[in-house]
Structure formats: C-alpha cells, structure tokens
Design an enzyme around this catalytic site. Structure first.
Site, short mmCIF file in Angstrom:
data_model
loop_
_atom_site.label_atom_id
_atom_site.label_comp_id
_atom_site.label_asym_id
_atom_site.label_seq_id
_atom_site.Cartn_x
_atom_site.Cartn_y
_atom_site.Cartn_z
N SER A 36 0.85 -1.19 0.00
CA SER A 36 0.00 0.00 0.00
C SER A 36 0.88 1.23 0.00
O SER A 36 2.03 1.20 0.47
CB SER A 36 -0.90 0.01 1.24
OG SER A 36 -1.60 1.23 1.35
N TYR A 94 -1.98 -0.27 10.58
CA TYR A 94 -2.10 -0.57 9.15
C TYR A 94 -0.81 -0.21 8.42
O TYR A 94 -0.30 -1.01 7.63
CB TYR A 94 -3.29 0.19 8.55
CG TYR A 94 -3.56 -0.19 7.11
CD1 TYR A 94 -4.18 -1.39 6.81
CD2 TYR A 94 -3.17 0.64 6.07
CE1 TYR A 94 -4.43 -1.76 5.49
CE2 TYR A 94 -3.41 0.29 4.75
CZ TYR A 94 -4.04 -0.91 4.47
OH TYR A 94 -4.27 -1.27 3.16
#
Length: 248
Positions: free
Chosen positions: A138, A149
C-alpha cells in the site's frame, strides 16, 4: 504448455475480485481464497462453470491450519503453484488502534499471513527454479498514516524487498504492488474521487509478465513517497488530515 497456476488471496471482493477477472482473462488457472464462502464460490462459477480451471477454497489466512489446507487444496487440484498473490488485507475501520481490542489481527492478516503463505509455497518453486510472489502492499507502507495498518504495509514492502534479494538468481521473482486509494469496501466511506480496483488488478497481471521490484498505482501516488523525505512539511499535514477523519 499448461496454464500457469496462481493462488490469489482476498479474492471475494475489491482488488482480489478484480484480479481474479484479470488473471482469468489472461489465461491463468486460479485458486481463489477468501473468508466469504458464498461470494467466493459464485465468482469461481462465473469465471469457470466447469470448475476445472478455477477453484474456490474458503480460507481465513490468519489461521495457520487454514493456510496449510489452502495450499494443500491447490496442490491436490493442480499439482503445483506457479504464482502466489498475497492480496488479503484488513484495516481497523476507524477509531484509534490502541482502543481496538483486536488490533493485532491487522498484523496477522496483512503481514504474518503473507510471510507464512510464502514459506509454504516457496520450496517447490525453488526446486523448479520458477515462480513469482506478488505481495499487495500500500502507499500507506510508503507514507505513514495509521499506526497498525501502516506498520503492516511497511512490513510487507520490507519483506518483499528483502526476499527479492534473498532469492536473487533462483528463478523465483518477488514483486510488491502498492495501491493508493481505490474504490473498495475498505474505502467506501471516503469522499475522495478514486479509480476502481481494476487499475490495481492490471498492475498485478502486468508485473507477472514484466517483473519489477515495486509498482505504485495509480501513478500519481508515486509522488506521495516524497512526503517521508520532508517530515517537517508532511508530519503536520498528515496529522491534521488523520485527526479530521477521526472526528467524523
């Protein structure tokens, strides 16, 4: 020559579902894995009504026994795994991570499962001196935004780059694909204009045909990585954006 066999996790929606369509169109045999059994089987039937070229294997990649069963099912049906696409991923869905009672699940799904599935499929690839591991990271693994995350996705990128060097010359390729914001269930609440997951699916399929260390999509997000080189500017900007989102 027989079709290449790709094991794709997180296949029931979003980037994974789009990748299943793209890889199927490009001639891959597929092992589709995800937790949502009904959606997974429906996708497999739609792509291959015969059930010979594409199979669905319900799996929670955070479960070690389920991971082993997934790989065993793939080998039982196809005899080999040529490509592993580690796409399954979760976020916390809002709030702050230290108030979530199971924040560690993000690490188990996004990072531990990537490493564990790689360890399961890698030895036969090395024996054949052929294979490709694609890890979906990501832009949040390039620019730190949310604690857990981002930690998981920084970890995926670091693991991918290190593994690529460890396997140099072995015949097994390793690539990271780092999406920015795209339309998925994880970004459903965002007001940003963003492309669909098909742009990431094409990047995954393209990197299998032309291996690269990392691909960032959409391309505009390549500029985002510069933010980490200018923390005096990026820290307050990202902090304000994150605080505003948390208050909504």
């Amino acid at each position: 020559m027989s079709r290449p066999v790709a094991l794709l996790t997180g296949a029931s929606s979003g980037i994974g579902e789009a990748a299943a369509y793209e890889l199927s169109a490009r001639g891959y045999a597929l092992v589709l894995a995800a937790r949502r059994e009904e959606r997974l089987h429906r996708l497999a039937r739609e792509l291959d009504p015969s059930g010979s070229r594409i199979i669905a294997v319900p799996c929670d990649v955070a479960d070690p026994a389920a991971r082993e069963a997934l790989v065993a099912a793939a080998l039982d049906h196809f005899g080999r795994i040529d490509v592993l696409v580690n796409n399954a991923g979760v976020g916390l869905g809002g709030g702050v991570w230290w108030q979530d009672p199971d924040w560690a699940r993000v690490l188990r799904v996004n990072l531990e499962a990537v490493m564990a599935l790689t360890a399961l499929v890698l030895p036969p690839m090395l024996e054949r001196r052929r294979g490709h591991i694609v890890n979906v990271a990501s832009v949040a693994g390039q620019v730190a935004t949310e604690g857990v995350y981002s930690a998981s996705k920084f970890g995926v990128r670091g693991f991918s780059f290190a593994l690529r060097r460890e396997l140099w010359g072995s015949g097994v390729e390793v690539s990271a694909v780092s999406p920015g914001f795209v339309r998925t269930e994880m970004t459903a609440r965002s007001r940003l204009r963003m492309p669909g997951p098909e742009v990431v699916a094409r990047a995954i399929a393209d990197v299998l045909e032309r291996p690269r260390r990392e691909v960032t999509v959409p391309r505009l997000y390549r500029l985002a990585a510069l933010a980490e080189a200018l923390p005096a500017l990026s820290d307050p900007l990202i902090a304000r954006a994150y605080s505003a989102r948390r208050r909504r």
